[in-house]
Design a protein around this motif. Structure first.
Motif, mmCIF file in Angstrom:
data_model
loop_
_atom_site.group_PDB
_atom_site.id
_atom_site.type_symbol
_atom_site.label_atom_id
_atom_site.label_comp_id
_atom_site.label_asym_id
_atom_site.label_seq_id
_atom_site.Cartn_x
_atom_site.Cartn_y
_atom_site.Cartn_z
ATOM 1 N N VAL A 161 0.882 -1.167 0.000
ATOM 2 C CA VAL A 161 0.000 0.000 0.000
ATOM 3 C C VAL A 161 0.919 1.216 0.000
ATOM 4 O O VAL A 161 1.581 1.507 0.997
ATOM 5 N N ASP A 162 1.016 1.910 -1.126
ATOM 6 C CA ASP A 162 1.971 3.005 -1.294
ATOM 7 C C ASP A 162 1.449 4.294 -0.677
ATOM 8 O O ASP A 162 0.264 4.613 -0.797
ATOM 9 N N TYR A 163 2.375 5.067 -0.042
ATOM 10 C CA TYR A 163 1.912 6.247 0.693
ATOM 11 C C TYR A 163 2.850 7.442 0.657
ATOM 12 O O TYR A 163 2.529 8.503 1.190
ATOM 13 N N LEU A 286 -6.056 -1.097 5.089
ATOM 14 C CA LEU A 286 -4.965 -0.140 5.256
ATOM 15 C C LEU A 286 -5.030 0.950 4.190
ATOM 16 O O LEU A 286 -4.800 2.130 4.479
ATOM 17 N N LYS A 287 -5.341 0.554 2.965
ATOM 18 C CA LYS A 287 -5.465 1.548 1.895
ATOM 19 C C LYS A 287 -6.612 2.523 2.196
ATOM 20 O O LYS A 287 -6.464 3.741 2.028
ATOM 21 N N ALA A 288 -7.732 1.993 2.658
ATOM 22 C CA ALA A 288 -8.873 2.853 2.983
ATOM 23 C C ALA A 288 -8.517 3.828 4.103
ATOM 24 O O ALA A 288 -8.896 5.007 4.065
ATOM 25 N N SER A 316 -3.390 6.905 -1.969
ATOM 26 C CA SER A 316 -2.542 5.718 -1.869
ATOM 27 C C SER A 316 -2.808 4.811 -3.062
ATOM 28 O O SER A 316 -3.813 4.958 -3.766
ATOM 29 N N ALA A 317 -1.897 3.879 -3.279
ATOM 30 C CA ALA A 317 -2.047 2.939 -4.402
ATOM 31 C C ALA A 317 -1.599 1.567 -3.954
ATOM 32 O O ALA A 317 -0.839 1.426 -2.994
ATOM 33 N N VAL A 318 -2.056 0.545 -4.640
ATOM 34 C CA VAL A 318 -1.621 -0.819 -4.369
ATOM 35 C C VAL A 318 -0.637 -1.245 -5.455
ATOM 36 O O VAL A 318 -0.942 -1.178 -6.651
ATOM 37 N N ASN A 319 0.557 -1.645 -5.030
ATOM 38 C CA ASN A 319 1.595 -2.148 -5.933
ATOM 39 C C ASN A 319 1.894 -1.185 -7.085
ATOM 40 O O ASN A 319 1.970 -1.572 -8.255
#
Length: 322
Positions: A161-163, A286-288, A316-319
């Motif tokens: 989960v990118d932040y 976690l992303k939410a 945020s983004a996933v992968n």
């Protein structure tokens, strides 16, 4: 009227009175029960509403984590200002502050557990941690479980989960750059890095480009503090670390008199929270939570507190790493 009929009439009156009393009592009991049921429902509803208001995203978590109220976090707590121990011994920094804000959304606490950086994903795969949050760059090798040096698969990959966006920097002793202004200037020099990081990968890649007789010596340590100690003592010519870490070291070490950054950031990429591939519900929760604190402004305040505003993302983004 005979005494017998008087007794019978009196007895009848008594029975009627008793029946009436029972009826009234029954009515009161029924009324009481009805009110009690209503009050219980209202209380439960009020409690649920209060719970939703205090932790609006709690329902997104896996039940096992929600019931425990704790998310175990693997982290190398020696990478200021992203995560480190402050003077009182408390875990501080960007990641712990973001996790605390996310915890308010999810109704849980994040328990940061210290470990060496290169062992965090192993700990995640073995279920020692629920997630890893440690200034970890999201890239395809980590997503796929591939060793960056050998190119071979070493285990199950992870989801991120990118932040935050961050590049990699080089820093030297202040006023003693040894002519280093870029990665190509490192041949014939000694660089100290933290083991298992992108900085180590970049140093290894650069070492392969060096001409004969100009070997780049790579000194890899368990944490970045050890690398900085080697540089400070003159045992290395430079250190490489993520830009937020390099900038913080330049600003704080020796009151700003120890180090200086040389050259530009390279390899800008997202930091990601790592979770096991099969932990999709936790990943999405976690992303939410991250998106929620970006939206409500807590995210921006935390980055500003630590001087990392330049790395802010809008969502945020996933992968998202490559």
């Amino acid at each position: 009227m005979t005494a017998r009929s008087t007794r019978r009439t009196t007895a009848a009156h008594s029975r009627l009175a008793a029946v009436g009393a029972l009826a009234v009592a029954g009515a009161l009991m029924l009324t009481g029960c009805g009110d009690q049921t209503k009050d219980t429902k209202d209380t439960d509803k009020s409690s649920d509403n209060a719970s939703s208001a205090s932790a609006p995203l709690a329902g997104k978590l896996p039940a096992s984590i929600r019931d425990k109220g704790v998310i175990r976090v693997g982290s190398d707590i020696s990478y200021a200002p992203v995560e480190f121990k402050d003077a009182s011994g408390k875990t501080s920094g960007i990641d712990p502050d973001l996790a605390e804000a996310m915890g308010k959304q999810l109704g849980v606490t994040f328990d940061f557990q210290n470990g060496t950086f290169d062992a965090l994903l192993t700990g995640l795969r073995s279920n020692r941690y629920d997630m890893a949050m440690s200034a970890m760059t999201d890239n395809k090798n980590r997503q796929d479980g591939v060793d960056s040096t050998t190119g071979k698969k070493v285990g199950e990959g992870v989801d991120f989960v990118d932040y935050l966006q961050a590049g990699v920097s080089i820093y030297t002793r202040k006023g003693d750059t040894k002519g280093i202004a870029s990665w190509s200037d490192l041949c014939g020099k000694k660089i100290a890095v933290e083991r298992g990081t992108v900085s180590e990968d970049l140093a290894k890649a650069e070492a392969k480009k060096c001409p004969g007789g100009e070997k780049l010596t790579i000194q890899a340590f368990d944490d970045n503090q050890q690398a900085e100690t080697r540089l400070r003592s003159g045992g290395a010519d430079a250190v490489s670390a993520d830009f937020p870490v390099a900038a913080y070291a330049v600003k704080t070490s020796g009151g700003g008199k120890d180090f200086q950054i040389v050259g530009d950031q390279v390899e800008a990429a997202p930091y990601g929270i790592a979770v096991a591939k099969d932990s999709t519900q936790l990943r999405d929760a976690l992303k939410a939570a991250m998106d929620a604190i970006i939206k409500n402004g807590e995210y921006q305040k935390i980055l500003a507190k630590w001087g990392a505003e330049d790395g802010a993302v809008k969502q945020s983004a996933v992968n998202g790493g490559k």
